[in-house]
Design a protein around this motif. Sequence first.
Motif, PDB file in Angstrom:
ATOM      1  N   ALA A 269       0.832  -1.209   0.000  1.00  0.00           N
ATOM      2  CA  ALA A 269       0.000   0.000   0.000  1.00  0.00           C
ATOM      3  C   ALA A 269       0.865   1.257   0.000  1.00  0.00           C
ATOM      4  O   ALA A 269       0.522   2.256  -0.655  1.00  0.00           O
ATOM      5  CB  ALA A 269      -0.926  -0.010   1.214  1.00  0.00           C
ATOM      6  N   THR A 273       0.626   4.762  -2.512  1.00  0.00           N
ATOM      7  CA  THR A 273       0.020   5.918  -1.858  1.00  0.00           C
ATOM      8  C   THR A 273       0.922   7.133  -2.020  1.00  0.00           C
ATOM      9  O   THR A 273       2.114   7.069  -1.686  1.00  0.00           O
ATOM     10  CB  THR A 273      -0.210   5.631  -0.360  1.00  0.00           C
ATOM     11  OG1 THR A 273      -1.062   4.487  -0.238  1.00  0.00           O
ATOM     12  CG2 THR A 273      -0.852   6.815   0.328  1.00  0.00           C
ATOM     13  N   VAL A 279      -2.550   5.206   4.732  1.00  0.00           N
ATOM     14  CA  VAL A 279      -2.863   3.778   4.618  1.00  0.00           C
ATOM     15  C   VAL A 279      -3.586   3.390   5.900  1.00  0.00           C
ATOM     16  O   VAL A 279      -3.096   3.662   7.000  1.00  0.00           O
ATOM     17  CB  VAL A 279      -1.595   2.933   4.430  1.00  0.00           C
ATOM     18  CG1 VAL A 279      -1.921   1.444   4.525  1.00  0.00           C
ATOM     19  CG2 VAL A 279      -0.943   3.246   3.082  1.00  0.00           C
ATOM     20  N   ARG A 295      -6.329  -0.430   3.353  1.00  0.00           N
ATOM     21  CA  ARG A 295      -6.836   0.491   2.329  1.00  0.00           C
ATOM     22  C   ARG A 295      -5.816   1.590   2.060  1.00  0.00           C
ATOM     23  O   ARG A 295      -5.211   2.138   2.981  1.00  0.00           O
ATOM     24  CB  ARG A 295      -8.153   1.115   2.807  1.00  0.00           C
ATOM     25  CG  ARG A 295      -8.817   2.015   1.773  1.00  0.00           C
ATOM     26  CD  ARG A 295     -10.162   2.536   2.263  1.00  0.00           C
ATOM     27  NE  ARG A 295     -10.024   3.445   3.408  1.00  0.00           N
ATOM     28  CZ  ARG A 295     -10.425   3.168   4.632  1.00  0.00           C
ATOM     29  NH1 ARG A 295     -10.975   1.988   4.914  1.00  0.00           N
ATOM     30  NH2 ARG A 295     -10.286   4.051   5.614  1.00  0.00           N
ATOM     31  N   ASP A 296      -5.606   1.906   0.782  1.00  0.00           N
ATOM     32  CA  ASP A 296      -4.652   2.964   0.423  1.00  0.00           C
ATOM     33  C   ASP A 296      -5.359   4.083  -0.336  1.00  0.00           C
ATOM     34  O   ASP A 296      -6.514   3.952  -0.743  1.00  0.00           O
ATOM     35  CB  ASP A 296      -3.480   2.400  -0.399  1.00  0.00           C
ATOM     36  CG  ASP A 296      -3.914   1.839  -1.745  1.00  0.00           C
ATOM     37  OD1 ASP A 296      -4.535   2.579  -2.535  1.00  0.00           O
ATOM     38  OD2 ASP A 296      -3.620   0.664  -2.035  1.00  0.00           O
ATOM     39  N   SER A 345     -11.070  -2.677  -5.721  1.00  0.00           N
ATOM     40  CA  SER A 345     -10.403  -1.464  -6.180  1.00  0.00           C
ATOM     41  C   SER A 345     -11.230  -0.770  -7.251  1.00  0.00           C
ATOM     42  O   SER A 345     -11.878  -1.421  -8.077  1.00  0.00           O
ATOM     43  CB  SER A 345      -9.013  -1.795  -6.740  1.00  0.00           C
ATOM     44  OG  SER A 345      -8.321  -0.616  -7.082  1.00  0.00           O
ATOM     45  N   THR A 352      -8.340  -1.700  -1.717  1.00  0.00           N
ATOM     46  CA  THR A 352      -8.471  -2.310  -0.398  1.00  0.00           C
ATOM     47  C   THR A 352      -8.177  -3.801  -0.522  1.00  0.00           C
ATOM     48  O   THR A 352      -8.936  -4.544  -1.157  1.00  0.00           O
ATOM     49  CB  THR A 352      -9.890  -2.124   0.176  1.00  0.00           C
ATOM     50  OG1 THR A 352     -10.161  -0.723   0.316  1.00  0.00           O
ATOM     51  CG2 THR A 352     -10.007  -2.796   1.544  1.00  0.00           C
TER      52      THR A 352
END
Length: 365
Positions: A269, A273, A279, A295-296, A345, A352
């Motif tokens: 992630a 990002t 994140v 999750r990013d 995604s 995620t």
Amino acid sequence: MVAVDAGAAAVLHQPVGSDALQVVHAIGFESDELRALASAAPADHGAAPRVATRDSLRPGSALASASAAQPLLSAPLLVDGARGWLVLALLPGREIAEPDRVFCQVLARQCEQALQRSFLFQAEADARRLAERATRSRDEMLAVVSHDLRNPLSTIQMSAEQLDPAPGVPAPDAERTRRLAQRIRRSADRMDHLIRGLLDLASLDAGQFSVNREPTDLCALLRDAQAAMVPQGQASGIALALDCDEPLPEVVCDRRRIQQVLANLVGNAFKFTPAGGTVTVVATARTGHIAVSVRDDGAGIAPAHLSRVFDRFWQLEKAGRGVGLGLSIVRALVEAHGGRVGVDSVPGAGSTFWFTLPCGLAAAS
């Protein structure tokens, strides 16, 4: 078929472990007649070769109740423990004689031999395809590994040469020595990470991979993982947040392996990002299991790529350095715990990655 005045013939096969008959080859039968044949085979197969007619077909079947104007001859087949039937439909009005029965039996034995050869040929072709796939996978792995080991190895060699210069060349000062040592350490860590991943995959392929389960407070494990990875995110200007739905049910897992899963997912992630992003790791109790997601705030993954993200040696071009082993190892580790793994995604809205772990005694079993 001329030898017995047959207007149609079919060979049916029932694979071992299946309740359904499959049409291997047929001539002269209509498609609806073939479907009827597959559902109307004699209920009693019999151990010895024999010939059966319409009256031995399954009661109530379409063929069993059809007009006797076109008699049927059928003989059982047995190939490698799998059952089957040879069915001949004689011409209308044709009387069945003993020579017809003998001929049908002989033809059934020839069909068995033909099916045996066909199955052997198919098994050989399948084995050849598996071998070719294994060879391609090996060649791909060697190419990727050679490339990814060469870069850190070159860094180590160049840094070592600067630490031990040739005669007449000034030795590096203390600060430069420290930077060179750090460069060597980072390169060695990259090589070690790659080799450990390859060893994990080799253990999985050999069926020798195991997990050492113990009762674990998953929230505490997640907090430890967060503390260990916060500095990595800070170095890139990325925050690492944790949302743990405490108290979570106890899980029975291999603590080190689940930390490895988190390190792979969070590290992945971080790659996608941008600076200033976040994140987020979320853990939630569900019925019978705990769901953990990472999750990013990245660009997301195109739908066409979602089915491949957990494949070995596959990665997005923009992923930068890496071999493409991390997510395939994540999947193997989670499945070894009896859990599932996946990704959701939307391009432009981040991704995620998630995995589940069974709760309590379910995990231990």
